[in-house]
Motif scaffolding. Structure first.
Motif, PDB file in Angstrom:
ATOM      1  N   THR A 219       5.504   7.999   2.045  1.00 17.15           N
ATOM      2  CA  THR A 219       4.920   7.277   3.193  1.00 17.15           C
ATOM      3  C   THR A 219       5.428   7.883   4.500  1.00 17.15           C
ATOM      4  O   THR A 219       6.607   8.217   4.616  1.00 17.15           O
ATOM      5  CB  THR A 219       5.315   5.782   3.154  1.00 17.15           C
ATOM      6  OG1 THR A 219       4.950   5.261   1.876  1.00 17.15           O
ATOM      7  CG2 THR A 219       4.655   4.989   4.253  1.00 17.15           C
TER       8      THR A 219
ATOM      9  N   ALA B 288       3.953  -3.925   3.561  1.00 23.31           N
ATOM     10  CA  ALA B 288       3.321  -2.654   3.173  1.00 23.31           C
ATOM     11  C   ALA B 288       4.001  -2.056   1.950  1.00 23.31           C
ATOM     12  O   ALA B 288       3.410  -1.244   1.245  1.00 23.31           O
ATOM     13  CB  ALA B 288       3.384  -1.671   4.336  1.00 23.31           C
TER      14      ALA B 288
ATOM     15  N   VAL C  90       0.665   7.855   2.467  1.00 24.42           N
ATOM     16  CA  VAL C  90       0.251   6.653   3.216  1.00 24.42           C
ATOM     17  C   VAL C  90       0.828   6.772   4.629  1.00 24.42           C
ATOM     18  O   VAL C  90       2.003   7.104   4.795  1.00 24.42           O
ATOM     19  CB  VAL C  90       0.778   5.373   2.538  1.00 24.42           C
ATOM     20  CG1 VAL C  90       0.509   4.142   3.400  1.00 24.42           C
ATOM     21  CG2 VAL C  90       0.135   5.212   1.174  1.00 24.42           C
TER      22      VAL C  90
ATOM     23  N   ILE D 279       0.824  -1.207   0.000  1.00 18.90           N
ATOM     24  CA  ILE D 279       0.000   0.000   0.000  1.00 18.90           C
ATOM     25  C   ILE D 279       0.866   1.268   0.000  1.00 18.90           C
ATOM     26  O   ILE D 279       0.376   2.363  -0.219  1.00 18.90           O
ATOM     27  CB  ILE D 279      -0.952   0.054   1.222  1.00 18.90           C
ATOM     28  CG1 ILE D 279      -0.157  -0.043   2.554  1.00 18.90           C
ATOM     29  CG2 ILE D 279      -2.026  -1.016   1.134  1.00 18.90           C
ATOM     30  CD1 ILE D 279      -0.947   0.406   3.762  1.00 18.90           C
TER      31      ILE D 279
ATOM     32  N   ASP E 169      -3.309   4.292   7.619  1.00 20.57           N
ATOM     33  CA  ASP E 169      -3.713   3.311   6.616  1.00 20.57           C
ATOM     34  C   ASP E 169      -3.429   1.882   7.074  1.00 20.57           C
ATOM     35  O   ASP E 169      -4.080   0.942   6.657  1.00 20.57           O
ATOM     36  CB  ASP E 169      -2.959   3.577   5.309  1.00 20.57           C
ATOM     37  CG  ASP E 169      -3.302   4.936   4.764  1.00 20.57           C
ATOM     38  OD1 ASP E 169      -4.445   5.115   4.320  1.00 20.57           O
ATOM     39  OD2 ASP E 169      -2.442   5.845   4.851  1.00 20.57           O
ATOM     40  N   TYR E 170      -2.419   1.768   7.903  1.00 19.28           N
ATOM     41  CA  TYR E 170      -2.049   0.412   8.351  1.00 19.28           C
ATOM     42  C   TYR E 170      -1.489   0.509   9.781  1.00 19.28           C
ATOM     43  O   TYR E 170      -0.591   1.319  10.046  1.00 19.28           O
ATOM     44  CB  TYR E 170      -0.996  -0.169   7.401  1.00 19.28           C
ATOM     45  CG  TYR E 170      -0.568  -1.595   7.724  1.00 19.28           C
ATOM     46  CD1 TYR E 170      -1.480  -2.537   8.200  1.00 19.28           C
ATOM     47  CD2 TYR E 170       0.748  -2.006   7.492  1.00 19.28           C
ATOM     48  CE1 TYR E 170      -1.076  -3.831   8.462  1.00 19.28           C
ATOM     49  CE2 TYR E 170       1.156  -3.312   7.749  1.00 19.28           C
ATOM     50  CZ  TYR E 170       0.240  -4.221   8.247  1.00 19.28           C
ATOM     51  OH  TYR E 170       0.630  -5.504   8.514  1.00 19.28           O
TER      52      TYR E 170
ATOM     53  N   SER F  33      -6.413  -1.420   8.087  1.00 13.72           N
ATOM     54  CA  SER F  33      -5.718  -2.724   8.142  1.00 13.72           C
ATOM     55  C   SER F  33      -4.931  -2.790   9.441  1.00 13.72           C
ATOM     56  O   SER F  33      -4.318  -1.799   9.881  1.00 13.72           O
ATOM     57  CB  SER F  33      -4.751  -2.849   6.975  1.00 13.72           C
ATOM     58  OG  SER F  33      -5.449  -2.661   5.780  1.00 13.72           O
TER      59      SER F  33
END
Lengths: 463, 199
Positions: free
Chosen positions: B89, B197, B128, B43, B156-157, B180
């Protein structure tokens, strides 16, 4: 004295408060040291070396230990010297003490933002309290308590870095947890567990061993003090006995002085009635001689170093006159040789010394039907030999080594006679020896140098 | 047998039992391994900015993992919004440390403000956001929870530890924000979900 003690107690209490304050602000004072620990942990992660983590753990344990020790010692001083110890029971005092220290640690956390370890600190605190109860009560030494307590706190801080004890909420604060997380990341969990044990066990054992050593040391010192006090008491008693002996000597001297005094009195009464000038001269001469004799006796007694030329037979006669010969069970055999040399001694003291030895022979128990004492005086090469032999029970070999000690006696006497005799004989440059066999008897031998051994000059100087 | 000897034996036995018990509990935890769910597809993209939320040393571990995984990253424990340029990210390593904040001359409130600005910028730049928490249950106290609550809604995670999720805080946050979520046993299990990821 009481005022001084109160001031001293207040001084110690103030020191206690200062120690607590120092403990509370300690993390702020050495803030950079804590930051260095964080740098060390970061370094360990970036270079992948768990050795840095052990270094960080040691620094952390040391800093925590110092801080806790200061607070603990401060609390001891405040508790002991505010009078709380007198007013509260031991249990209540322990509970108050425990909560006070926990409160100080929480206060420290609020002041300095340094997280504290409740479980390991409380465990260390309980052990420290147990040790203090034993140690401080016994030694009352803050230095000794400090040495032991710092070991206890240092030991318990090592538990914080052991991942094994994380389940018991040990080592959950900022730095210990960071060390453990980094350790686990570097696959050094076992290393941390082992290192934690490797430091905890020796230090905690050392704390207990040191406590035991300090306690036994203090007890030994106490015993030594007691022994010293007892020894002093014995010395005082010996001194009193010696005083009593001197009194006895004085009495005997006074008794001896009566003889020339009676002579003087008698001659004086004759002087009053006599008209014959020749007789007057003779009486006057004899009075003069009696006065000289008295003066000589007093000098002999007063001055230990005073010595005079003496006819040995005069000394023997003087001794014979002092001996108690009323007891029929005691037979004293005199063996006085002819041509005895003159000696150079303090007459009164020497006579007392020989009488002491003779008295020992007289009082010693005897298993035979009658006591047989031989008093032998004979000339010897360059001197005079005196022997006093009895058939008493004798002296055992182990006691024979101790007969010259002041106060030692096997006959319930003061134990001063032989010591005094040896001293006098040696002061007069003579020697004395004693041989004994159990149930057979004892032989005392004395050697005194004849006057020929002394030069005229030496004699005139001594006189 | 002397009383003293009995006391010593009891103390040694207590230490041994406590130690073994600790080891057994550790083993139990290890035995109950959560199957590591990796993300089904990547992601996030490089470059990555790794920053700390709370200034604990955990961020340094994540940085080391990223380096080992050859993920191109910038490591800035106190990154500001202007550091997000040329970054795709943003990784937050959450863990509140009083000493860490003191060391960096910041406060909890300042830290929150910095995070909020970073999150605003990340939304703006459509970055992200990955949030990682590798602390334990004890470390998940009020301040850390506050930081997580601030970051997770924009995440996001989320990767957290099983121990820390004892009260369901992390799973609830993930569920509520529909993100997630991976639970790991410990720090050594972090590499796989983190790598998933990106690759």
């Amino acid at each position: 004295m009481i005022k001084k003690e109160i001031i001293y107690n207040k001084f110690l209490m103030l020191n206690g408060i200062l120690l607590i304050l120092f403990g509370l602000f300690f993390p702020l004072i050495i803030q950079n040291a804590w930051f260095n620990i964080i740098f060390t942990i970061r370094n360990a992660i970036s270079v992948g070396d768990s050795g840095h983590l052990i270094l960080a753990s040691a620094s952390m344990s040391f800093l925590y230990a110092i801080q806790s020790t200061c607070i603990f010692l401060g609390a001891i001083l405040v508790t002991y010297y505010t009078g709380l110890k007198m007013t509260l029971s031991k249990f209540k005092l322990t509970i108050i003490f425990l909560f006070a220290i926990i409160f100080f640690h929480i206060a420290n956390h609020m002041i300095s933002d340094l997280p504290w370890e409740p479980v390991s600190t409380t465990l260390a605190l309980v052990i420290a309290l147990f040790i203090v109860d034993k140690l401080f009560g016994e030694t009352n030494s803050l230095l000794q308590v400090s040495i032991v307590i710092i070991q206890v706190f240092f030991a318990f801080q090592w538990l914080n870095i052991m991942p094994l004890f994380s389940v018991y909420h040990i080592g959950q604060s900022d730095i210990p947890y960071s060390i453990k997380t980094a350790g686990l990341y570097l696959h050094a969990g076992s290393v941390l567990n082992f290192t934690g044990f490797a430091f905890f066990l020796p230090f905690i054992c050392s704390a207990f061993i040191t406590t035991t050593l300090f306690i036994s040391y203090t007890r030994n010192i106490g015993m030594m003090k007691d022994n010293y006090e007892k020894e002093r008491e014995i010395q005082t008693m010996k001194a009193k006995a010696l005083e009593s002996r001197i009194y006895k000597e004085v009495k005997s001297l006074v008794h001896d002085l009566k003889t020339p005094l009676v002579t003087i009195k008698g001659l004086n009464s004759l002087l009053a009635v006599s008209r014959d000038s020749e007789k007057l001269e003779e009486y006057s001469g004899r009075i003069d001689s009696s006065v000289d004799k008295m003066s000589e006796m007093i000098s002999s007694f007063l001055y230990e170093a005073s010595r005079q030329k003496l006819n040995t037979l005069d000394l023997v006669s003087y001794i014979r006159a002092q001996l108690p010969l009323e007891d029929d069970t005691i037979k004293i055999e005199l063996k006085i040789a002819e041509n005895l040399p003159d000696i150079y001694v303090n007459k009164i003291r020497m006579a007392r010394a020989i009488i002491n030895i003779l008295e020992n022979a007289i009082i010693v128990p005897c298993t035979k039907p009658y006591k047989h004492i031989i008093f032998e005086v004979k000339p010897m090469y360059k001197g005079l030999y005196i022997m006093i032999e009895d058939n008493g029970i004798g002296i055992e070999e182990e006691n024979l080594q101790r007969i010259w000690e002041l106060g030692f006696s096997t006959n319930n006497t003061s134990g001063l006679g032989l010591t005094f005799a040896k001293q006098v004989i040696e002061d007069n440059e003579g020697t004395i020896g004693i041989l004994s066999q159990v149930n057979k008897g004892t032989v005392a031998t004395i050697f005194l140098p004849s006057i020929d051994n002394f030069s005229d000059r030496a004699i005139s100087e001594r006189i | 047998m002397e009383k003293k000897t009995i006391k010593i034996i009891i103390i040694i036995a207590a230490i041994v039992i406590l130690t073994l018990n600790g080891a057994i509990i550790e083993k139990k935890r290890e035995g109950n391994v959560y199957s590591l769910p990796s993300l089904p597809k990547p992601i996030a993209k490089e470059y990555v900015l790794i920053t700390s939320a709370g200034q604990s040393t955990d961020a340094y571990i994540v940085n080391d993992i990223a380096n080992k995984l050859m993920i191109h990253n910038y490591f800035m424990p106190q990154a500001k919004e202007n550091n997000l340029e040329s970054v795709n990210t943003l990784v937050f390593v959450v863990g509140y440390s009083e000493l860490g904040e003191k060391l960096h001359g910041t406060s909890y409130e300042d830290e929150k403000k910095r995070i909020v600005k970073l999150l605003e910028k990340s939304v703006e730049e459509n970055l992200v956001v990955i949030t990682i928490y590798i602390g334990g249950k004890q470390q998940l106290e009020e301040n850390t929870k506050g930081l997580l609550s601030l970051i997770i809604p924009n995440t996001d995670y989320l990767i957290g530890t099983k121990e820390a999720n004892g009260d369901g805080f992390l799973s609830d946050q993930a569920k509520n924000n529909k993100i997630s979520f991976t639970l790991i046993n410990g720090v050594n299990d972090l590499s796989e979900p983190f790598a998933s990821a990106f690759r």
